[in-house]
Design an enzyme around this catalytic site. Structure first.
Site, PDB file in Angstrom:
ATOM      1  N   HIS A 162       6.989   6.901   4.841  1.00 51.54           N
ATOM      2  CA  HIS A 162       6.328   6.318   3.662  1.00 51.54           C
ATOM      3  C   HIS A 162       5.607   7.422   2.907  1.00 51.54           C
ATOM      4  O   HIS A 162       5.583   8.572   3.357  1.00 51.54           O
ATOM      5  CB  HIS A 162       5.364   5.204   4.086  1.00 51.54           C
ATOM      6  CG  HIS A 162       4.233   5.716   4.917  1.00 51.54           C
ATOM      7  ND1 HIS A 162       4.260   5.690   6.296  1.00 51.54           N
ATOM      8  CD2 HIS A 162       3.059   6.317   4.586  1.00 51.54           C
ATOM      9  CE1 HIS A 162       3.150   6.242   6.762  1.00 51.54           C
ATOM     10  NE2 HIS A 162       2.397   6.639   5.743  1.00 51.54           N
ATOM     11  N   HIS A 213       2.331   8.836   0.102  1.00 53.30           N
ATOM     12  CA  HIS A 213       1.013   8.747  -0.542  1.00 53.30           C
ATOM     13  C   HIS A 213       1.116   9.582  -1.805  1.00 53.30           C
ATOM     14  O   HIS A 213       1.708  10.657  -1.794  1.00 53.30           O
ATOM     15  CB  HIS A 213      -0.070   9.284   0.383  1.00 53.30           C
ATOM     16  CG  HIS A 213      -0.131   8.569   1.697  1.00 53.30           C
ATOM     17  ND1 HIS A 213      -0.951   7.493   1.926  1.00 53.30           N
ATOM     18  CD2 HIS A 213       0.569   8.757   2.852  1.00 53.30           C
ATOM     19  CE1 HIS A 213      -0.779   7.053   3.158  1.00 53.30           C
ATOM     20  NE2 HIS A 213       0.143   7.804   3.754  1.00 53.30           N
ATOM     21  N   GLU A 267      -2.688  13.399   1.144  1.00 52.69           N
ATOM     22  CA  GLU A 267      -3.833  13.010   1.975  1.00 52.69           C
ATOM     23  C   GLU A 267      -4.474  14.243   2.589  1.00 52.69           C
ATOM     24  O   GLU A 267      -5.669  14.464   2.467  1.00 52.69           O
ATOM     25  CB  GLU A 267      -3.378  12.033   3.055  1.00 52.69           C
ATOM     26  CG  GLU A 267      -2.845  10.745   2.465  1.00 52.69           C
ATOM     27  CD  GLU A 267      -3.144   9.545   3.333  1.00 52.69           C
ATOM     28  OE1 GLU A 267      -2.556   9.473   4.426  1.00 52.69           O
ATOM     29  OE2 GLU A 267      -3.956   8.694   2.930  1.00 52.69           O
ATOM     30  N   THR A 275      -4.029   6.734   8.584  1.00 47.23           N
ATOM     31  CA  THR A 275      -4.916   6.938   7.433  1.00 47.23           C
ATOM     32  C   THR A 275      -5.174   5.647   6.669  1.00 47.23           C
ATOM     33  O   THR A 275      -5.783   5.657   5.610  1.00 47.23           O
ATOM     34  CB  THR A 275      -4.342   7.996   6.467  1.00 47.23           C
ATOM     35  OG1 THR A 275      -3.128   7.501   5.905  1.00 47.23           O
ATOM     36  CG2 THR A 275      -4.075   9.308   7.193  1.00 47.23           C
ATOM     37  N   HIS A 289       5.026  10.825   5.057  1.00 47.16           N
ATOM     38  CA  HIS A 289       4.741  10.712   6.487  1.00 47.16           C
ATOM     39  C   HIS A 289       5.942  10.117   7.204  1.00 47.16           C
ATOM     40  O   HIS A 289       6.345   8.997   6.900  1.00 47.16           O
ATOM     41  CB  HIS A 289       3.512   9.820   6.713  1.00 47.16           C
ATOM     42  CG  HIS A 289       2.240  10.457   6.246  1.00 47.16           C
ATOM     43  ND1 HIS A 289       1.119   9.744   5.907  1.00 47.16           N
ATOM     44  CD2 HIS A 289       1.930  11.770   6.070  1.00 47.16           C
ATOM     45  CE1 HIS A 289       0.156  10.604   5.539  1.00 47.16           C
ATOM     46  NE2 HIS A 289       0.635  11.823   5.636  1.00 47.16           N
ATOM     47  N   HIS A 340       0.803  -1.220   0.000  1.00 50.16           N
ATOM     48  CA  HIS A 340       0.000   0.000   0.000  1.00 50.16           C
ATOM     49  C   HIS A 340       0.835   1.269   0.000  1.00 50.16           C
ATOM     50  O   HIS A 340       0.323   2.364  -0.165  1.00 50.16           O
ATOM     51  CB  HIS A 340      -1.031   0.012   1.134  1.00 50.16           C
ATOM     52  CG  HIS A 340      -0.509  -0.357   2.478  1.00 50.16           C
ATOM     53  ND1 HIS A 340      -0.191   0.569   3.423  1.00 50.16           N
ATOM     54  CD2 HIS A 340      -0.241  -1.573   3.016  1.00 50.16           C
ATOM     55  CE1 HIS A 340       0.231  -0.061   4.508  1.00 50.16           C
ATOM     56  NE2 HIS A 340       0.225  -1.343   4.287  1.00 50.16           N
TER      57      HIS A 340
END
Ligand code: NAG
Ligand code: NAG
Ligand code: ZN
Length: 479
Positions: free
Chosen positions: A100, A102, A113, A207, A126, A75
């Protein structure tokens, strides 16, 4: 299906179907609960807090002899971080665990996000830390209310960023889910924006499932840039599926939609560029006052800082045509409250300043609603004292800062000795009246000194009426 397969399926649903995340809460109840992230940083949620210090991080400049694990977890792409890296400017030491990303996709360059007034950035990094003062490792911290602190960094497409290339260049080595490689450590500080003094701060959650509401969020105001080529490497190199699977599932668009702010406010460490932003009061002062109200010397309190915590009064309540007083003593629905707050933020000139008590009032409302359902309203004070306020002191109290509501003060001192409480109430009423007069005078004639007589002369006999006169709970917005 095995638990692992189920988990996997969930993420596939998330990344391939637009409705996937709506169903997270079926398997992970916290995802449908309170304090969820991300949120949209709308101007009306923001409160300027002059007490928020610049973020300070320690040992971020890692020696090249250290190795970090770069992995594709299906993910996101994740880089492990050693726990000797930590944030030193929060009430606890928060040690690093991993960072990591997004991001969007090759044809949708927006995938942050958090958003700012609806604006979504290209991506978001993050940097995840856990409270190492209280918990031995991140597994123990992840579901605790003060367990995690995450630094969020908006990513924009612009200039090439050499710091990100220290590991972006190895992306092809982790194309498939569960692949890992070791990379040489580098200066992690270089991944952060230059200004660590400007940020958004709020209480939120992971999240992704299990969405524990355990995160103290710090999202920096200024984005970092990476080049378009770097972004596309991130957005196109990875798969959410295992190497041995025949059908590949691209890993992109891995951001969660904005969650409701609910009763939260977002503190900001900056106020330039934010016209007419409201300020938050000192949390430490309020904490002291609450403790005194509960167990301290009430006579002392009457002489100290309490008045500074009282709500601001407006000269002519009810003058604003948009406001009407209701005789009903009922409580607002959450929706009404939210509407009321947001409208109030837009119109800074309203007769009632409902900015006060934003957290306390809403908590009271929530507790009251619950108790009403069980016909146990008499337990209100006990619940506030035993459950809500200790929890506030631990968690939101420091971060979701609001002034004390008079109603709250009165609830807090119920149960104290009658004489003490009466003395405090009397002295509060005097202070309120004084404040009211001063503001009325300033409103009538800003250049004229106060000429109304000593406030002692006209203190209302009934403290309740003095307090309800300007309490906004009786007011509702017309629609
Ligand atoms: C949501 O998840 C539950 C439990 O896994 C499942 O039974 C249900 O069919 C899912 N609903 C949708 C709309 O996918
Ligand atoms: C985390 O700490 C707990 C308690 O000390 C321990 O039982 C657990 O094995 C640790 N987990 C990891 C992943 O180190
Ligand atoms: Zn994340």
């Amino acid at each position: 299906a095995s638990p692992k397969a189920k988990h996997y399926l969930l993420f596939i649903l998330f990344f391939t179907g637009p409705d996937g995340e709506h169903n997270w809460s079926s398997n992970y109840p916290f995802c449908g609960g309170a304090f969820q992230s991300p949120i949209d940083f709308q101007t009306q949620l923001l409160r300027y807090d002059p007490n928020l210090p610049p973020i300070q991080v320690q040992n971020y400049n890692l020696a090249t002899k250290e190795q970090l694990t770069l992995s594709n977890n299906g993910h996101s792409v994740q880089l492990s971080l050693p726990s000797h890296m930590y944030i030193s400017s929060l009430p606890h030491r928060y040690s690093a665990a991993q960072l990591h990303f997004h991001w969007g996709s090759s044809n949708l360059l927006t995938g942050s996000e958090h958003t700012v007034n609806g604006k979504r950035f290209a991506g978001e990094m993050h940097v995840v830390h856990f409270n190492s003062d209280k918990y031995p490792n991140i597994s123990m911290a992840v579901d605790k209310h003060d367990g995690l602190a995450v630094l969020g960094v908006f990513i924009e497409i612009g200039e090439f960023n050499p710091a990100f290339d220290k590991f972006f260049k190895y992306m092809n080595g982790i194309k498939y889910r569960d692949q890992k490689i070791q990379v040489t450590a580098f200066n992690i500080h270089a991944l952060l924006p230059a200004r660590l003094d400007e940020y958004y701060r709020y209480d939120g959650s992971l999240t992704t499932p299990p969405c524990y509401p355990s995160v103290l969020w710090t999202v920096f105001r200024r984005p970092v840039t990476i080049s378009r080529k770097q972004f596309l490497a991130l957005a196109t190199a990875l798969y959410a599926s295992y190497a041995q699977e025949s059908t590949t599932v691209p890993l992109h668009g891995n951001y969660r939609k904005p969650q409701i702010a609910d009763n939260r406010v977002v503190l900001v460490s900056f106020k330039d560029g934010l016209h007419g932003i409201l300020s938050a009061a000192s949390p430490f002062q309020r904490k002291q006052v609450i403790q005194k109200l509960l167990v301290g010397d009430l006579a002392d309190l009457a002489d100290e800082g309490l008045y500074q915590l009282l709500p601001k009064l407006s000269p002519q309540p009810g003058k604003d045509k948009k406001l009407k007083k209701t005789k009903k003593q009922g409580h607002w629905s959450q929706a009404t409250q939210k509407k009321q707050w947001s409208k109030n933020k837009v119109q800074s000139n309203t007769a009632f300043d409902t900015d006060k008590g934003i957290c306390f009032v809403s908590l009271e409302e929530n507790v009251m609603h619950k108790l009403e359902r069980y016909h146990a309203k008499g337990l209100m004070v006990e619940a506030l004292r035993e459950v809500v306020f200790p929890e506030l002191n631990l968690r939101s109290y420091l971060y979701c800062r609001s002034d004390l509501d008079l109603q709250t003060i009165r609830k807090l001192i119920q149960g104290r000795s009658r004489d003490e409480a009466a003395e405090l109430e009397q002295s509060l009423a005097e202070a309120m009246l004084k404040k009211m007069r001063r503001q009325i005078n300033q409103h009538r004639n800003p250049n004229m000194k106060t000429t109304i007589g000593h406030p002692q002369a006209t203190i209302p006999k009934d403290f309740n009426s003095a307090l309800t006169y300007h309490r906004p709970q009786r007011a509702e917005w017309e629609d």
